[in-house]
Design a protein around this motif. Structure first.
Motif, mmCIF file in Angstrom:
data_model
loop_
_atom_site.group_PDB
_atom_site.id
_atom_site.type_symbol
_atom_site.label_atom_id
_atom_site.label_comp_id
_atom_site.label_asym_id
_atom_site.label_seq_id
_atom_site.Cartn_x
_atom_site.Cartn_y
_atom_site.Cartn_z
ATOM 1 N N GLN A 208 0.801 -1.233 0.000
ATOM 2 C CA GLN A 208 0.000 0.000 0.000
ATOM 3 C C GLN A 208 0.833 1.284 0.000
ATOM 4 O OE1 GLN A 208 -0.909 -2.502 2.491
ATOM 5 N NE2 GLN A 208 -2.320 -3.324 0.970
ATOM 6 N N ILE A 209 2.087 1.203 0.445
ATOM 7 C CA ILE A 209 2.909 2.405 0.618
ATOM 8 C C ILE A 209 4.068 2.381 -0.375
ATOM 9 C CG2 ILE A 209 4.319 3.713 2.260
ATOM 10 C CD1 ILE A 209 2.735 2.370 4.527
ATOM 11 N N PRO A 210 4.324 3.485 -1.078
ATOM 12 C CA PRO A 210 5.430 3.523 -2.046
ATOM 13 C C PRO A 210 6.767 3.163 -1.398
ATOM 14 C CG PRO A 210 4.048 5.473 -2.259
ATOM 15 C CD PRO A 210 3.582 4.762 -1.026
ATOM 16 N N SER A 211 7.595 2.401 -2.122
ATOM 17 C CA SER A 211 8.868 1.951 -1.564
ATOM 18 C C SER A 211 10.037 2.393 -2.437
ATOM 19 C CB SER A 211 8.878 0.425 -1.416
ATOM 20 O OG SER A 211 8.711 -0.199 -2.680
ATOM 21 N N TYR A 212 11.186 2.535 -1.787
ATOM 22 C CA TYR A 212 12.442 2.940 -2.416
ATOM 23 C C TYR A 212 13.530 2.019 -1.871
ATOM 24 C CZ TYR A 212 9.782 7.195 -3.453
ATOM 25 O OH TYR A 212 8.829 8.067 -3.890
ATOM 26 N N PHE A 213 14.498 1.661 -2.711
ATOM 27 C CA PHE A 213 15.502 0.683 -2.307
ATOM 28 C C PHE A 213 16.920 1.173 -2.574
ATOM 29 C CE2 PHE A 213 11.787 -1.873 -2.300
ATOM 30 C CZ PHE A 213 12.046 -3.064 -1.623
ATOM 31 N N VAL A 214 17.789 1.011 -1.575
ATOM 32 C CA VAL A 214 19.227 1.112 -1.781
ATOM 33 C C VAL A 214 19.770 -0.314 -1.775
ATOM 34 C CG1 VAL A 214 21.439 1.905 -0.868
ATOM 35 C CG2 VAL A 214 19.414 3.363 -0.646
ATOM 36 N N VAL A 215 20.419 -0.695 -2.864
ATOM 37 C CA VAL A 215 20.972 -2.047 -3.010
ATOM 38 C C VAL A 215 22.486 -1.987 -2.829
ATOM 39 C CG1 VAL A 215 21.335 -3.951 -4.634
ATOM 40 C CG2 VAL A 215 19.110 -2.779 -4.529
ATOM 41 N N ALA A 216 23.000 -2.822 -1.931
ATOM 42 C CA ALA A 216 24.437 -2.866 -1.673
ATOM 43 C C ALA A 216 25.076 -3.929 -2.573
ATOM 44 C CB ALA A 216 24.698 -3.183 -0.204
ATOM 45 N N GLY A 217 25.934 -3.486 -3.483
ATOM 46 C CA GLY A 217 26.426 -4.352 -4.551
ATOM 47 C C GLY A 217 27.362 -5.461 -4.115
ATOM 48 N N LYS A 218 28.010 -5.319 -2.942
ATOM 49 C CA LYS A 218 28.911 -6.363 -2.447
ATOM 50 C C LYS A 218 28.490 -6.834 -1.056
ATOM 51 C CE LYS A 218 33.018 -5.530 -5.245
ATOM 52 N NZ LYS A 218 34.488 -5.328 -5.251
ATOM 53 N N ASP A 219 27.195 -6.938 -0.882
ATOM 54 C CA ASP A 219 26.623 -7.365 0.396
ATOM 55 C C ASP A 219 26.858 -8.863 0.597
ATOM 56 O OD1 ASP A 219 24.924 -7.906 2.616
ATOM 57 O OD2 ASP A 219 23.606 -6.258 2.029
ATOM 58 N N LYS A 220 27.416 -9.221 1.754
ATOM 59 C CA LYS A 220 27.648 -10.622 2.077
ATOM 60 C C LYS A 220 26.606 -11.180 3.047
ATOM 61 C CE LYS A 220 32.662 -10.508 1.315
ATOM 62 N NZ LYS A 220 33.995 -10.748 1.937
ATOM 63 N N ASN A 221 25.701 -10.323 3.493
ATOM 64 C CA ASN A 221 24.607 -10.783 4.360
ATOM 65 C C ASN A 221 23.361 -11.128 3.549
ATOM 66 O OD1 ASN A 221 26.358 -10.103 6.485
ATOM 67 N ND2 ASN A 221 24.668 -9.364 7.760
ATOM 68 N N ILE A 222 22.894 -10.148 2.779
ATOM 69 C CA ILE A 222 21.732 -10.341 1.902
ATOM 70 C C ILE A 222 22.235 -10.244 0.466
ATOM 71 C CG2 ILE A 222 19.403 -9.582 1.320
ATOM 72 C CD1 ILE A 222 19.314 -8.069 3.976
ATOM 73 N N PRO A 223 22.237 -11.333 -0.274
ATOM 74 C CA PRO A 223 22.774 -11.297 -1.640
ATOM 75 C C PRO A 223 22.149 -10.191 -2.480
ATOM 76 C CG PRO A 223 22.319 -13.552 -0.972
ATOM 77 C CD PRO A 223 21.757 -12.666 0.102
ATOM 78 N N VAL A 224 22.970 -9.558 -3.309
ATOM 79 C CA VAL A 224 22.494 -8.446 -4.117
ATOM 80 C C VAL A 224 21.334 -8.868 -5.011
ATOM 81 C CG1 VAL A 224 24.230 -8.844 -5.908
ATOM 82 C CG2 VAL A 224 23.196 -6.579 -5.672
ATOM 83 N N VAL A 225 21.372 -10.097 -5.526
ATOM 84 C CA VAL A 225 20.279 -10.557 -6.384
ATOM 85 C C VAL A 225 18.977 -10.635 -5.605
ATOM 86 C CG1 VAL A 225 20.776 -13.021 -5.986
ATOM 87 C CG2 VAL A 225 19.571 -12.316 -8.060
ATOM 88 N N ALA A 226 19.049 -10.970 -4.318
ATOM 89 C CA ALA A 226 17.849 -11.008 -3.478
ATOM 90 C C ALA A 226 17.295 -9.602 -3.264
ATOM 91 C CB ALA A 226 18.161 -11.664 -2.135
ATOM 92 N N GLN A 227 18.190 -8.641 -3.048
ATOM 93 C CA GLN A 227 17.749 -7.260 -2.847
ATOM 94 C C GLN A 227 17.043 -6.723 -4.092
ATOM 95 O OE1 GLN A 227 20.766 -4.635 -1.070
ATOM 96 N NE2 GLN A 227 21.839 -6.444 -0.327
ATOM 97 N N LYS A 228 17.614 -6.993 -5.248
ATOM 98 C CA LYS A 228 17.006 -6.525 -6.496
ATOM 99 C C LYS A 228 15.668 -7.219 -6.750
ATOM 100 C CE LYS A 228 21.306 -5.334 -8.897
ATOM 101 N NZ LYS A 228 22.189 -5.665 -10.049
ATOM 102 N N TRP A 229 15.610 -8.497 -6.433
ATOM 103 C CA TRP A 229 14.379 -9.261 -6.624
ATOM 104 C C TRP A 229 13.263 -8.717 -5.740
ATOM 105 C CZ3 TRP A 229 11.983 -12.714 -3.051
ATOM 106 C CH2 TRP A 229 10.936 -13.474 -3.591
ATOM 107 N N MET A 230 13.591 -8.400 -4.495
ATOM 108 C CA MET A 230 12.575 -7.853 -3.584
ATOM 109 C C MET A 230 12.127 -6.464 -4.031
ATOM 110 S SD MET A 230 13.735 -9.154 0.240
ATOM 111 C CE MET A 230 15.511 -8.861 0.049
ATOM 112 N N ALA A 231 13.061 -5.661 -4.533
ATOM 113 C CA ALA A 231 12.712 -4.331 -5.035
ATOM 114 C C ALA A 231 11.781 -4.414 -6.233
ATOM 115 C CB ALA A 231 13.979 -3.566 -5.399
ATOM 116 N N GLU A 232 12.077 -5.339 -7.135
ATOM 117 C CA GLU A 232 11.227 -5.509 -8.318
ATOM 118 C C GLU A 232 9.845 -6.006 -7.914
ATOM 119 O OE1 GLU A 232 11.236 -7.885 -12.616
ATOM 120 O OE2 GLU A 232 12.917 -8.091 -11.225
ATOM 121 N N ARG A 233 9.803 -6.929 -6.977
ATOM 122 C CA ARG A 233 8.525 -7.465 -6.529
ATOM 123 C C ARG A 233 7.668 -6.384 -5.873
ATOM 124 N NH1 ARG A 233 8.409 -12.269 -2.094
ATOM 125 N NH2 ARG A 233 9.361 -10.618 -0.833
ATOM 126 N N ALA A 234 8.308 -5.471 -5.172
ATOM 127 C CA ALA A 234 7.583 -4.396 -4.486
ATOM 128 C C ALA A 234 7.217 -3.250 -5.423
ATOM 129 C CB ALA A 234 8.430 -3.867 -3.330
#
Length: 266
Positions: A208-234
């Protein structure tokens, strides 16, 4: 005669008032005071504390934003979201809510149904769908090396607190932060209870609420592909990828994070 003069003066004042737009002075005063700006609420994640937002807070305050960096309890998703919900309820006016890492799980749940929350900003963060846990999302795609760096503390109630081993913190969590600052962060990190990471999310506010994402390109906790996937889904309004950033992107790149928060505030 005096009565006539009084009425003449009143008539002049009323005529002047009609020429000046209603509320113009108040509007200018509000603009100067920054009262129109939303309050930015920042939610840290696991293995960090509210001071991890210091660079972002400084930049937002310079731009006139009121800021609250919440002390996230890190005990359970339900409990943490309940606490954040109470913090949000104590704030008057519009809110921009930003969460880092596990803080994204918490804000997704706490913001639901709060009409004051106008935007959600996910900073190297989880944006779960209903029924997903942080642990599940971090393992959905390959790339996370967090599990090998953790130590456990037995709480005695069947659950365990998790911490990153201090000698592994810099490379795992904050590789683009100075070693000195990473060493301090490792010593002051707040443990997260394993319950918080395995608990499944409820209905997320990002529907319901607009979202914005900062993706960390060398993240070792949350893989970057997961961050991008969640951003696209939202269906994120904006996605900013910082290619060389570690999981501690709010510490290493406070300008980038603050700029996106300001964008979300508009």
């Amino acid at each position: 005669m005096r009565v006539r003069k009084v009425f003449a003066v009143l008539g002049t004042l009323l005529a002047l008032a009609a020429v000046v737009p209603s509320g113009a002075g108040a509007s200018e005063e509000t603009e100067k005071s920054g009262a129109k700006k939303p309050t930015v609420v920042l939610v840290h994640g696991a293995f960090a504390d509210a001071s991890s937002w210091n660079g972002v807070v400084e930049r937002l305050q310079r731009k006139g934003f009121p800021v609250v960096a919440v002390a996230n309890p890190l005990r359970s998703l339900t409990g943490d979201a309940s606490y954040l919900r109470k913090v949000l309820a104590s704030i008057d006016g519009p809110i921009v809510l930003a969460g880092h890492s596990y803080g994204g799980m918490v804000q997704s749940e706490a913001a639901l149904g709060n009409p004051n929350v106008k935007s959600l900003v996910y900073v190297a963060a989880f944006a779960p769908e209903k029924g997903e846990s942080a642990l599940e999302l971090s393992n959905k795609f390959p790339g996370s090396t967090l599990g090998d760096t953790l130590s456990t503390i037995d709480i005695g109630d069947g659950s365990k607190d998790l911490v990153i081993q201090q000698d592994k913190y810099w490379q795992q969590f904050a590789a683009d932060v100075s070693r000195k600052d990473a060493t301090l962060a490792a010593a002051t990190q707040r443990p997260v209870n394993d319950t918080a990471l395995t608990e499944k999310a409820g209905d997320p506010a990002w529907h319901q609420i607009p979202s914005y994402f900062v993706v960390a390109g060398k993240d070792k906790n949350i893989p970057v592909v997961a961050q991008k996937w969640m951003a696209e889904r939202a269906h994120a309004k904006a996605v900013v990828e910082v290619r060389g950033a570690s999981h501690s992107v709010a510490v290493s790149q406070p300008d980038t994070v603050a700029d996106l928060i300001v964008r979300a505030a508009r």
